[in-house]
Design a protein around this motif. Structure first.
Motif, PDB file in Angstrom:
ATOM      1  N   THR A 127      37.117  39.271  35.195  1.00  0.00           N
ATOM      2  CA  THR A 127      37.838  40.312  35.945  1.00  0.00           C
ATOM      3  C   THR A 127      39.042  39.684  36.646  1.00  0.00           C
ATOM      4  O   THR A 127      39.003  38.535  37.038  1.00  0.00           O
ATOM      5  N   THR A 128      40.065  40.463  36.780  1.00  0.00           N
ATOM      6  CA  THR A 128      41.264  39.933  37.443  1.00  0.00           C
ATOM      7  C   THR A 128      41.085  39.969  38.959  1.00  0.00           C
ATOM      8  O   THR A 128      40.555  40.924  39.512  1.00  0.00           O
ATOM      9  N   THR A 129      41.524  38.898  39.598  1.00  0.00           N
ATOM     10  CA  THR A 129      41.382  38.798  41.055  1.00  0.00           C
ATOM     11  C   THR A 129      42.755  38.692  41.701  1.00  0.00           C
ATOM     12  O   THR A 129      43.773  38.625  41.020  1.00  0.00           O
ATOM     13  N   ILE A 130      42.730  38.624  43.007  1.00  0.00           N
ATOM     14  CA  ILE A 130      43.968  38.455  43.748  1.00  0.00           C
ATOM     15  C   ILE A 130      44.672  37.177  43.304  1.00  0.00           C
ATOM     16  O   ILE A 130      45.898  37.120  43.226  1.00  0.00           O
ATOM     17  N   LYS A 131      43.890  36.187  43.012  1.00  0.00           N
ATOM     18  CA  LYS A 131      44.439  34.904  42.582  1.00  0.00           C
ATOM     19  C   LYS A 131      45.339  35.064  41.358  1.00  0.00           C
ATOM     20  O   LYS A 131      46.430  34.504  41.291  1.00  0.00           O
ATOM     21  N   ASP A 132      44.823  35.822  40.380  1.00  0.00           N
ATOM     22  CA  ASP A 132      45.597  36.054  39.165  1.00  0.00           C
ATOM     23  C   ASP A 132      46.918  36.729  39.495  1.00  0.00           C
ATOM     24  O   ASP A 132      47.969  36.366  38.974  1.00  0.00           O
ATOM     25  N   VAL A 133      46.809  37.733  40.358  1.00  0.00           N
ATOM     26  CA  VAL A 133      48.009  38.472  40.748  1.00  0.00           C
ATOM     27  C   VAL A 133      48.987  37.528  41.432  1.00  0.00           C
ATOM     28  O   VAL A 133      50.189  37.517  41.141  1.00  0.00           O
ATOM     29  N   ALA A 134      48.459  36.706  42.333  1.00  0.00           N
ATOM     30  CA  ALA A 134      49.306  35.777  43.081  1.00  0.00           C
ATOM     31  C   ALA A 134      49.990  34.805  42.130  1.00  0.00           C
ATOM     32  O   ALA A 134      51.195  34.543  42.241  1.00  0.00           O
ATOM     33  N   ALA A 135      49.222  34.308  41.172  1.00  0.00           N
ATOM     34  CA  ALA A 135      49.781  33.352  40.224  1.00  0.00           C
ATOM     35  C   ALA A 135      50.923  33.991  39.448  1.00  0.00           C
ATOM     36  O   ALA A 135      52.003  33.418  39.314  1.00  0.00           O
TER      37      ALA A 135
END
Lengths: 336, 336
Positions: free
Chosen positions: B2-10
């Motif tokens: 699942t996509t997390t905030i981390k992915d978005v931030a990256a």
DNA sequence: TGAGTGATTGACAACGTTATCAGTGAAGCT
DNA sequence: AGCTTCACTGATAACGTTGTCAATCACTCA
């Protein structure tokens, strides 16, 4: 300050991990430890935090259910059965609204899955037949149980009654009461139930050697108003039916209302039968003859199935079929 | 995965904290950063995980609602309004079953609070008058909104209609139709509504200069069967009423059924009025005269109030009073 | 020019639980 | 005795988000 596992562990003189194991009923915990933990839990009034529990990714202990913007009787009854079964299995039920008019059920499901991570989904008609919804859930790996599925019924778990047989039996019962012209009011095309009930009606006519007069079949959409309209059409025929079998209870009430408005007596001049057997069918005079579906038990079975699938880690569940009951009440009588 | 905030931030080339700030609509984020985050969110189809969000203790974005083991019409309608309002405010509604017969509502609430950490609670009668429940929620610091509270109405937020005035207006309307003997069927003593509606009925009689004949008041419990029983008692009097005002719609249907069973015409021989104005009141013939409470709007107001209290961090909320509507339909007519 | 202000950003810890893995004994086997 | 196996226990690291605090930068003001 809420009590946590740590507090329990401290009081019991054990590690948090042991407490966690006791809470999850795992093996490899001595009876002595188990007792100490139980005592500490009781003394502290400790309850697990669902959030922390679901965070590590395994489970959320949430079961989601999509509800339309208008809640029919049977949805409330279904929810009741589902929520009770969830509770006794340690799950919580989250209701998710969606606008059935837009047909975007799959999007609502996707949103719910992403933000809530429910362990399972409960689907009621007509969403239980929405293939986009099933695809979404399959892709996300969220098991689901479907109420009365009519397309691709092998997908997921399912709970249903034999609606064809039920409609056949009801029609047949009307025949045995002496009725030879039996009207039928159908349901909306996106409900599999519409086709099943019509099929059962047709099958009974064939069995009883009655001709299938297309004039005796009126369209409907499971709402009171179309029951009224259907009754008006049927009772206005040159040769009107002596009994009307409505595709559900709401429409049957519409039929009764129309008959009474036209000065006809129910069941004296026309017998009326419905389908579903919700509470509403008992709140009229005369009480409505109908087919009772055990909706609450079906809901419990659905919740049970989906929880079983969660435990087993499978997307495939049982297809359960429950028994219906023919409730022959005062709205039907011997044909004149 | 699942996509997390981390992915978005990256993807956005920013820190998770900045993404979190954008998600929560906080100040101190440049438009440039905001745009980049928005783009990344859309591209990745990211949704916040409710669990991780609630874990740090701030908020759970869950609103809980206790439902009894039998769901009356108005509860379903209330839930509908509540769930919709919750959704549009970014909250989820969790329904919590409880056995109303045991009277252990407070325990059910305590359990729900401990394991679910809901941000707010929605209470419907008769639980909205259960002081143990209010105490539990006060102690836990969970704000609540109460539907139609009758005891200590200042606690928490509340939403109600002026039921005394509504019952007075309905009784008065029957008087103006020429009725001089007006029967009343009451509700269960643990519902504040029972007392209010009776009070309104009494007030109208006094205003209209009618004597309050105790024979004309029958007991009831808001269920169909007691409507039937009450009607039987009232219509069996030596001098029966020409109109019967039932404390709610279910009982009014019982009155209509009994009248019809006794061969009396509604409204020809006896007028019948109800209270609540749920869907069921439109599914009969003749359609039921009743007082409509805007239950769905009340639910939305209740959810709104409780969410406002969460934001404000207060346990005290507004006391909103919504307007009722007198629906004079076909079940009442001019007195003979 | 230097200090002060305010806007913007990020590093890091925390929330309460479970998963993983590494112990510790005790019992059973050869 | 030495080895394996098994039942039990605990330390530590996640899980995805937000709270706290510090850092940076561009301004403004004297």
């Amino acid at each position: 300050m809420t009590t946590t596992i740590k507090d329990v562990a401290a009081r019991a003189g054990l590690s948090v991990m042991t407490v966690s194991r006791v809470l999850n009923g795992e093996r490899h915990v001595s009876d002595q430890a188990r007792d100490k933990v139980q005592e500490a839990i009781e003394a502290l009034g400790y309850r697990r935090n669902v959030f922390a529990r679901g965070l590590p990714g395994s489970r959320s202990f949430l079961i989601a259910m999509l509800i339309p913007e208008i809640i029919p009787d049977y949805v409330a009854e279904f929810q009741q059965g589902a929520v009770e079964q969830c509770r006794s299995a340690g799950y919580h039920l989250v209701v998710q609204p969606f606008d059935s008019r837009t047909g975007m059920a799959a999007q609502a499901v996707a949103a719910a899955v992403a933000s809530l991570r429910p362990d399972g989904f409960l689907l009621i008609p007509p969403v239980s037949d929405d293939l986009a919804v099933l695809d979404t859930l399959d892709e996300a790996g969220v098991p689901y149980a479907r109420l009365a599925p009519s397309v691709q019924p092998q997908r997921g778990a399912s709970v249903a009654v034999d609606e064809v047989e039920a409609a056949r039996a009801m029609t047949s019962a009307l025949f045995e009461l002496g009725h030879r012209r039996i009207g039928f009011i159908g349901g909306p095309p996106d409900h599999g139930a519409s086709a099943w009930r019509l099929e059962g009606y047709r099958r009974a006519l064939a069995e009883c050697g009655l001709a299938a007069d297309p004039q005796l079949i009126a369209p409907g959409d499971f709402l009171f108003a179309t029951g009224e309209a259907g009754a008006e059409a049927l009772l206005g025929l040159a040769e009107p039916p002596t009994a009307i079998f409505a595709g559900n209870d709401d429409m049957a009430l519409g039929v009764m209302a129309t008959a009474q408005r036209l000065g006809l007596s129910v069941p004296g001049d026309v017998s009326v039968a419905g389908f579903d057997g919700g509470e509403i069918s008992t709140l009229t005079w005369p009480q409505l003859t109908t087919v009772r579906q055990p909706v609450q038990a079906m809901a419990a079975a659905a919740a049970d199935a989906v929880i079983g699938m969660v435990d087993a880690g499978t997307m495939q569940g049982p297809a359960r079929r429950l028994d219906f009951t023919l409730l022959l009440r005062a709205s039907t009588a011997q044909a004149a």
